[in-house]
Write an enzyme that holds these catalytic residues in place. Sequence first.
Site, PDB file in Angstrom:
ATOM      1  N   LYS A  17       0.621  14.569  -6.184  1.00 30.36           N
ATOM      2  CA  LYS A  17       1.969  14.022  -6.410  1.00 30.36           C
ATOM      3  C   LYS A  17       2.113  13.436  -7.811  1.00 30.36           C
ATOM      4  CE  LYS A  17       2.165  10.970  -3.099  1.00 30.36           C
ATOM      5  NZ  LYS A  17       0.996  11.084  -2.250  1.00 30.36           N
ATOM      6  N   ARG A  93       7.127   5.512   2.563  1.00 27.53           N
ATOM      7  CA  ARG A  93       5.836   5.793   3.163  1.00 27.53           C
ATOM      8  C   ARG A  93       5.853   5.523   4.657  1.00 27.53           C
ATOM      9  NH1 ARG A  93       2.472   5.267  -1.276  1.00 27.53           N
ATOM     10  NH2 ARG A  93       0.255   5.465  -0.937  1.00 27.53           N
ATOM     11  N   ARG A 130     -11.508  12.055  -8.615  1.00 29.33           N
ATOM     12  CA  ARG A 130     -10.368  11.545  -9.394  1.00 29.33           C
ATOM     13  C   ARG A 130     -10.750  10.367 -10.290  1.00 29.33           C
ATOM     14  NH1 ARG A 130      -4.751  10.061  -6.487  1.00 29.33           N
ATOM     15  NH2 ARG A 130      -5.828   8.334  -5.480  1.00 29.33           N
ATOM     16  N   ARG A 162     -10.411   4.609  -9.489  1.00 27.78           N
ATOM     17  CA  ARG A 162      -9.583   3.558  -8.914  1.00 27.78           C
ATOM     18  C   ARG A 162     -10.368   2.731  -7.909  1.00 27.78           C
ATOM     19  NH1 ARG A 162      -3.945   6.139  -7.036  1.00 27.78           N
ATOM     20  NH2 ARG A 162      -4.566   5.012  -5.172  1.00 27.78           N
ATOM     21  N   ARG A 173      -6.583   5.236   4.044  1.00 26.53           N
ATOM     22  CA  ARG A 173      -5.279   5.661   3.534  1.00 26.53           C
ATOM     23  C   ARG A 173      -4.853   6.988   4.143  1.00 26.53           C
ATOM     24  NH1 ARG A 173      -7.540   5.200  -1.586  1.00 26.53           N
ATOM     25  NH2 ARG A 173      -6.044   6.526  -2.623  1.00 26.53           N
TER      26      ARG A 173
HETATM   27  P1  ADP Z   1      -2.346   6.776  -2.804  1.00 28.82           P
HETATM   28  O1  ADP Z   1      -1.201   7.699  -2.491  1.00 28.82           O
HETATM   29  O2  ADP Z   1      -3.543   7.473  -3.338  1.00 28.82           O
HETATM   30  O3  ADP Z   1      -2.678   5.835  -1.689  1.00 28.82           O
HETATM   31  P2  ADP Z   1      -0.622   5.147  -4.517  1.00 28.82           P
HETATM   32  O4  ADP Z   1      -0.895   4.951  -5.948  1.00 28.82           O
HETATM   33  O5  ADP Z   1       0.635   5.823  -4.123  1.00 28.82           O
HETATM   34  O6  ADP Z   1      -1.915   5.894  -4.008  1.00 28.82           O
HETATM   35  O7  ADP Z   1      -0.649   3.735  -3.774  1.00 28.82           O
HETATM   36  C1  ADP Z   1      -1.749   2.858  -3.866  1.00 28.82           C
HETATM   37  C2  ADP Z   1      -1.587   1.697  -2.892  1.00 28.82           C
HETATM   38  O8  ADP Z   1      -0.404   0.940  -3.201  1.00 28.82           O
HETATM   39  C3  ADP Z   1      -1.391   2.091  -1.430  1.00 28.82           C
HETATM   40  O9  ADP Z   1      -2.609   2.348  -0.777  1.00 28.82           O
HETATM   41  C4  ADP Z   1      -0.657   0.866  -0.879  1.00 28.82           C
HETATM   42  O10 ADP Z   1      -1.543  -0.217  -0.647  1.00 28.82           O
HETATM   43  C5  ADP Z   1       0.244   0.468  -2.018  1.00 28.82           C
HETATM   44  N1  ADP Z   1       1.564   1.137  -1.920  1.00 28.82           N
HETATM   45  C6  ADP Z   1       2.104   2.036  -2.786  1.00 28.82           C
HETATM   46  N2  ADP Z   1       3.318   2.440  -2.386  1.00 28.82           N
HETATM   47  C7  ADP Z   1       3.568   1.762  -1.226  1.00 28.82           C
HETATM   48  C8  ADP Z   1       4.649   1.747  -0.310  1.00 28.82           C
HETATM   49  N3  ADP Z   1       5.732   2.523  -0.479  1.00 28.82           N
HETATM   50  N4  ADP Z   1       4.550   0.946   0.771  1.00 28.82           N
HETATM   51  C9  ADP Z   1       3.495   0.177   0.978  1.00 28.82           C
HETATM   52  N5  ADP Z   1       2.432   0.142   0.169  1.00 28.82           N
HETATM   53  C10 ADP Z   1       2.458   0.928  -0.933  1.00 28.82           C
END
Ligand code: ADP
Length: 227
Positions: A17, A93, A130, A162, A173
Amino acid sequence: MIPGARLVLLGRQGAGKGTQCVRLSRHYVIPHISTGDMLRSAVKEGTEFGLKAKEIMDRGELVSDEIMGGVVDERLRSDDTHNRGYILDGFPRTVGQAELLAEITQHKPLDLVIDLVVPVDVVLERLAARRVCTDCATNYSVDNPPRYGWVCDNCGGEVVQRADDTPEAIQKRLDLYERETTPLIAYYQERGLLAEVDGLGSADDVTARLVDAIDERRRRSGASSPS
Ligand code: ADP
Ligand code: ZN
């Protein structure tokens, strides 16, 4: 000038993404809004909110719908997204967040929600490899590192793994994705907003497929501008 668009990209962790959103954001000249990047920059700034978010993120859990809804609402009120549109990455999400987004966008609804489909065994491999720039969030991997050491080609920032790309947090996740985010596929399908795109193959191939899906939707709806 190419018309703007209001888009959401769904897909598992490691589906690509982030990489594809950067490309689509250049192609359609729309801001890329990544809630993960927004949270990571709050963590870096060391705000009180950032410190709380860091604990949640490092455990691989989700920040509450209420807080995320507020963050996205505020971002979508700015002039750039208002005029051109946006591509949302990492939000919504949960079904709760999708409902909040429907409220936030009631006067300017989404054009398309894309599910970027990549099987679990492939994303597990990609996530283990990654690496990401701590300053501009550009993605790299052990097979596709920056040119010089672990220094970002784009901005000179430090490129690292990360904190939440540990095997435990990754598994958590992915499980959360199945439970909380997969229902969004049906949610958007029922509303006639969903397109599925195969996320396997080279980044260029995937971008071409995404652009096809978006342009086809645009042709069918006859929309020429997001306003
Ligand atoms: P990934 O898709 O690899 O989990 P992201 O960078 O999208 O990585 O998100 C990292 C973290 O940030 C998530 O695991 C969550 O804890 C938090 N996060 C991001 N977007 C949201 C969201 N829309 N709602 C709740 N938590 C979020
Ligand atoms: Zn960088």
